[in-house]
Scaffold this motif. Structure first.
Motif, mmCIF file in Angstrom:
data_model
loop_
_atom_site.group_PDB
_atom_site.id
_atom_site.type_symbol
_atom_site.label_atom_id
_atom_site.label_comp_id
_atom_site.label_asym_id
_atom_site.label_seq_id
_atom_site.Cartn_x
_atom_site.Cartn_y
_atom_site.Cartn_z
ATOM 1 N N ALA A 33 -9.981 -8.454 -5.951
ATOM 2 C CA ALA A 33 -10.197 -8.197 -4.529
ATOM 3 C C ALA A 33 -10.162 -6.697 -4.278
ATOM 4 C CB ALA A 33 -9.128 -8.895 -3.692
ATOM 5 N N ALA A 34 -10.988 -6.248 -3.329
ATOM 6 C CA ALA A 34 -11.047 -4.832 -2.995
ATOM 7 C C ALA A 34 -10.346 -4.519 -1.685
ATOM 8 C CB ALA A 34 -12.505 -4.370 -2.932
ATOM 9 N N ASP A 35 -9.808 -5.544 -1.019
ATOM 10 C CA ASP A 35 -9.052 -5.317 0.211
ATOM 11 C C ASP A 35 -8.001 -6.406 0.350
ATOM 12 O OD1 ASP A 35 -9.997 -7.542 2.201
ATOM 13 O OD2 ASP A 35 -11.874 -6.714 1.414
ATOM 14 N N GLY A 36 -7.028 -6.171 1.218
ATOM 15 C CA GLY A 36 -5.910 -7.081 1.348
ATOM 16 C C GLY A 36 -6.272 -8.460 1.852
ATOM 17 N N ARG A 37 -7.193 -8.524 2.801
ATOM 18 C CA ARG A 37 -7.568 -9.825 3.359
ATOM 19 C C ARG A 37 -8.209 -10.712 2.302
ATOM 20 N NH1 ARG A 37 -10.269 -9.258 8.891
ATOM 21 N NH2 ARG A 37 -8.082 -8.811 9.347
ATOM 22 N N ALA A 38 -9.112 -10.115 1.519
ATOM 23 C CA ALA A 38 -9.748 -10.871 0.442
ATOM 24 C C ALA A 38 -8.719 -11.311 -0.579
ATOM 25 C CB ALA A 38 -10.827 -10.025 -0.222
ATOM 26 N N ALA A 39 -7.726 -10.470 -0.831
ATOM 27 C CA ALA A 39 -6.679 -10.808 -1.796
ATOM 28 C C ALA A 39 -5.928 -12.056 -1.363
ATOM 29 C CB ALA A 39 -5.713 -9.641 -1.964
ATOM 30 N N VAL A 40 -5.600 -12.142 -0.088
ATOM 31 C CA VAL A 40 -4.874 -13.301 0.425
ATOM 32 C C VAL A 40 -5.706 -14.569 0.273
ATOM 33 C CG1 VAL A 40 -3.903 -14.365 2.496
ATOM 34 C CG2 VAL A 40 -3.483 -11.935 2.025
ATOM 35 N N GLU A 41 -6.983 -14.501 0.645
ATOM 36 C CA GLU A 41 -7.848 -15.674 0.567
ATOM 37 C C GLU A 41 -8.060 -16.110 -0.880
ATOM 38 O OE1 GLU A 41 -8.815 -17.537 3.070
ATOM 39 O OE2 GLU A 41 -7.636 -16.178 4.333
ATOM 40 N N LEU A 42 -8.254 -15.137 -1.773
ATOM 41 C CA LEU A 42 -8.488 -15.475 -3.176
ATOM 42 C C LEU A 42 -7.229 -16.026 -3.836
ATOM 43 C CD1 LEU A 42 -10.715 -12.444 -4.218
ATOM 44 C CD2 LEU A 42 -11.412 -14.844 -4.122
ATOM 45 N N ALA A 43 -6.082 -15.486 -3.450
ATOM 46 C CA ALA A 43 -4.824 -15.997 -4.010
ATOM 47 C C ALA A 43 -4.627 -17.458 -3.634
ATOM 48 C CB ALA A 43 -3.647 -15.158 -3.508
ATOM 49 N N ARG A 71 2.883 -16.776 3.078
ATOM 50 C CA ARG A 71 2.498 -17.974 3.826
ATOM 51 C C ARG A 71 1.286 -18.676 3.209
ATOM 52 N NH1 ARG A 71 4.164 -14.263 7.858
ATOM 53 N NH2 ARG A 71 2.107 -13.310 7.987
ATOM 54 N N ALA A 72 0.318 -17.885 2.765
ATOM 55 C CA ALA A 72 -0.925 -18.469 2.264
ATOM 56 C C ALA A 72 -0.814 -18.975 0.835
ATOM 57 C CB ALA A 72 -2.051 -17.429 2.348
ATOM 58 N N ALA A 73 -0.040 -18.276 0.011
ATOM 59 C CA ALA A 73 0.087 -18.663 -1.402
ATOM 60 C C ALA A 73 1.534 -18.486 -1.833
ATOM 61 C CB ALA A 73 -0.851 -17.808 -2.256
ATOM 62 N N PRO A 74 2.423 -19.344 -1.345
ATOM 63 C CA PRO A 74 3.856 -19.168 -1.611
ATOM 64 C C PRO A 74 4.227 -19.224 -3.085
ATOM 65 C CG PRO A 74 3.412 -21.314 -0.632
ATOM 66 C CD PRO A 74 2.153 -20.522 -0.508
ATOM 67 N N GLY A 75 3.369 -19.809 -3.912
ATOM 68 C CA GLY A 75 3.667 -19.878 -5.340
ATOM 69 C C GLY A 75 3.310 -18.618 -6.098
ATOM 70 N N ALA A 76 2.593 -17.705 -5.453
ATOM 71 C CA ALA A 76 2.163 -16.481 -6.131
ATOM 72 C C ALA A 76 3.247 -15.408 -6.060
ATOM 73 C CB ALA A 76 0.880 -15.950 -5.493
ATOM 74 N N ARG A 77 3.427 -14.696 -7.152
ATOM 75 C CA ARG A 77 4.380 -13.593 -7.215
ATOM 76 C C ARG A 77 3.602 -12.288 -7.171
ATOM 77 N NH1 ARG A 77 9.791 -14.084 -7.179
ATOM 78 N NH2 ARG A 77 10.110 -12.839 -9.052
ATOM 79 N N ALA A 78 4.006 -11.373 -6.291
ATOM 80 C CA ALA A 78 3.258 -10.127 -6.107
ATOM 81 C C ALA A 78 3.973 -8.950 -6.753
ATOM 82 C CB ALA A 78 3.062 -9.849 -4.619
ATOM 83 N N LEU A 79 3.261 -8.235 -7.626
ATOM 84 C CA LEU A 79 3.733 -6.988 -8.204
ATOM 85 C C LEU A 79 3.017 -5.848 -7.498
ATOM 86 C CD1 LEU A 79 3.717 -7.756 -12.038
ATOM 87 C CD2 LEU A 79 5.722 -7.089 -10.685
ATOM 88 N N VAL A 80 3.771 -4.929 -6.946
ATOM 89 C CA VAL A 80 3.195 -3.830 -6.186
ATOM 90 C C VAL A 80 2.798 -2.698 -7.127
ATOM 91 C CG1 VAL A 80 3.616 -2.111 -4.401
ATOM 92 C CG2 VAL A 80 4.552 -4.413 -4.155
ATOM 93 N N LEU A 81 1.540 -2.288 -7.039
ATOM 94 C CA LEU A 81 1.056 -1.143 -7.790
ATOM 95 C C LEU A 81 1.306 0.105 -6.953
ATOM 96 C CD1 LEU A 81 -2.348 -2.599 -9.000
ATOM 97 C CD2 LEU A 81 -0.299 -2.264 -10.379
ATOM 98 N N THR A 82 1.965 1.089 -7.516
ATOM 99 C CA THR A 82 2.357 2.240 -6.722
ATOM 100 C C THR A 82 2.177 3.543 -7.494
ATOM 101 O OG1 THR A 82 4.174 3.159 -5.388
ATOM 102 C CG2 THR A 82 4.770 2.148 -7.460
ATOM 103 N N THR A 83 2.309 4.642 -6.789
ATOM 104 C CA THR A 83 2.370 5.970 -7.382
ATOM 105 C C THR A 83 3.600 6.648 -6.806
ATOM 106 O OG1 THR A 83 1.121 7.077 -5.624
ATOM 107 C CG2 THR A 83 -0.154 6.091 -7.416
ATOM 108 N N PHE A 84 4.008 7.757 -7.401
ATOM 109 C CA PHE A 84 5.171 8.457 -6.882
ATOM 110 C C PHE A 84 4.983 8.841 -5.413
ATOM 111 C CE2 PHE A 84 6.263 9.879 -11.390
ATOM 112 C CZ PHE A 84 7.245 8.913 -11.508
ATOM 113 N N GLY A 85 3.751 9.129 -5.023
ATOM 114 C CA GLY A 85 3.493 9.558 -3.660
ATOM 115 C C GLY A 85 3.643 8.459 -2.633
ATOM 116 N N GLU A 86 3.749 7.198 -3.074
ATOM 117 C CA GLU A 86 3.845 6.066 -2.152
ATOM 118 C C GLU A 86 5.233 5.436 -2.165
ATOM 119 O OE1 GLU A 86 0.809 3.693 -3.867
ATOM 120 O OE2 GLU A 86 -0.791 4.575 -2.674
#
Length: 217
Positions: A33-43, A71-86
């Motif tokens: 997914a290239a955006d958050g909304r698509a990520a939720v729907e695809l998950a 709410r949409a995919a309670p079984g999915a576990r999310a790993l946050v991709l980050t950088t030091f700046g975030e």
């Protein structure tokens, strides 16, 4: 097989992550997914096990998507991709149910290990980022943080402190069980009890507290 969704608005980042993850026999990248909304729907539609979620994305940012995933995919576990700046966003992500965080430039083995840990129900703390992030997430000088952490940890029994120390090292329930010669289920029970006593919302917060308290160091 661990089913993974990669959510990042940069095609090169997604391609690199996909290449690394598909080199593992037990991981399958089922969607991107290239955006958050698509990520939720695809998950939701792909019934994924793990979502690699960038914080900064168009349409719906990663933090908002993380809340929606619960709410949409309670079984999915999310790993946050980050950088030091975030790093200022990491605590918000953890409070919203993130399974941990890792840097975008993490080593391939670390990325694969993080996905496996998340799929197993464990939290993942990027060794390269944890201390750097913790210094920004917890207000006050290191000495004051340590004193407060030791005060909070003081409510735990000896065995609970041992389990907490291993959380601070980033060990999974299974690895902690082997280290302490107890079953994975028993470790899981201890972790639940520790989180309640320390009033931590997830394993990651407890692990940061353990490090500030000097446990296992």
């Amino acid at each position: 097989m661990i089913r993974v969704l990669i959510a990042d608005d940069e095609p090169l980042i997604r391609a690199g992550i996909r290449m690394i993850l598909t080199s593992a026999d037990d991981i399958e990248v089922v969607a991107e997914a290239a955006d958050g909304r698509a990520a939720v729907e695809l998950a939701r539609s792909h019934r994924v096990d793990v979502v690699l979620l960038d914080i900064r994305m168009p349409v719906m940012d990663g933090l908002t998507a993380l809340a929606e995933l619960g709410r949409a995919a309670p079984g999915a576990r999310a790993l946050v991709l980050t950088t030091f700046g975030e790093r200022e966003n990491v605590l918000r992500a953890l409070r919203q149910g993130g399974a941990g965080f890792l840097l975008k430039d993490s080593a391939p083995g670390e990325l694969i290990g993080a996905v496996r840990a998340a799929a197993a129900g464990d939290a993942y703390l990027s060794p390269a980022a944890t201390r750097h992030v913790a210094d920004s997430l917890v207000a006050g000088p290191a000495e004051a943080r340590g004193e407060e952490a030791r005060r909070r940890v003081g409510v735990l029994g000896e065995r609970e402190r041992e389990v907490l120390a291993l959380l601070g090292e980033g060990l999974s329930n299974a690895d902690a069980g082997r280290r302490l010669h107890m079953s994975e289920a028993t470790v899981k029970t201890y972790v639940s009890r520790i989180l309640a006593k320390l009033e931590c919302e997830n394993r990651v917060q407890a692990a940061l507290l353990a490090r500030d308290a000097g446990l296992g160091i």
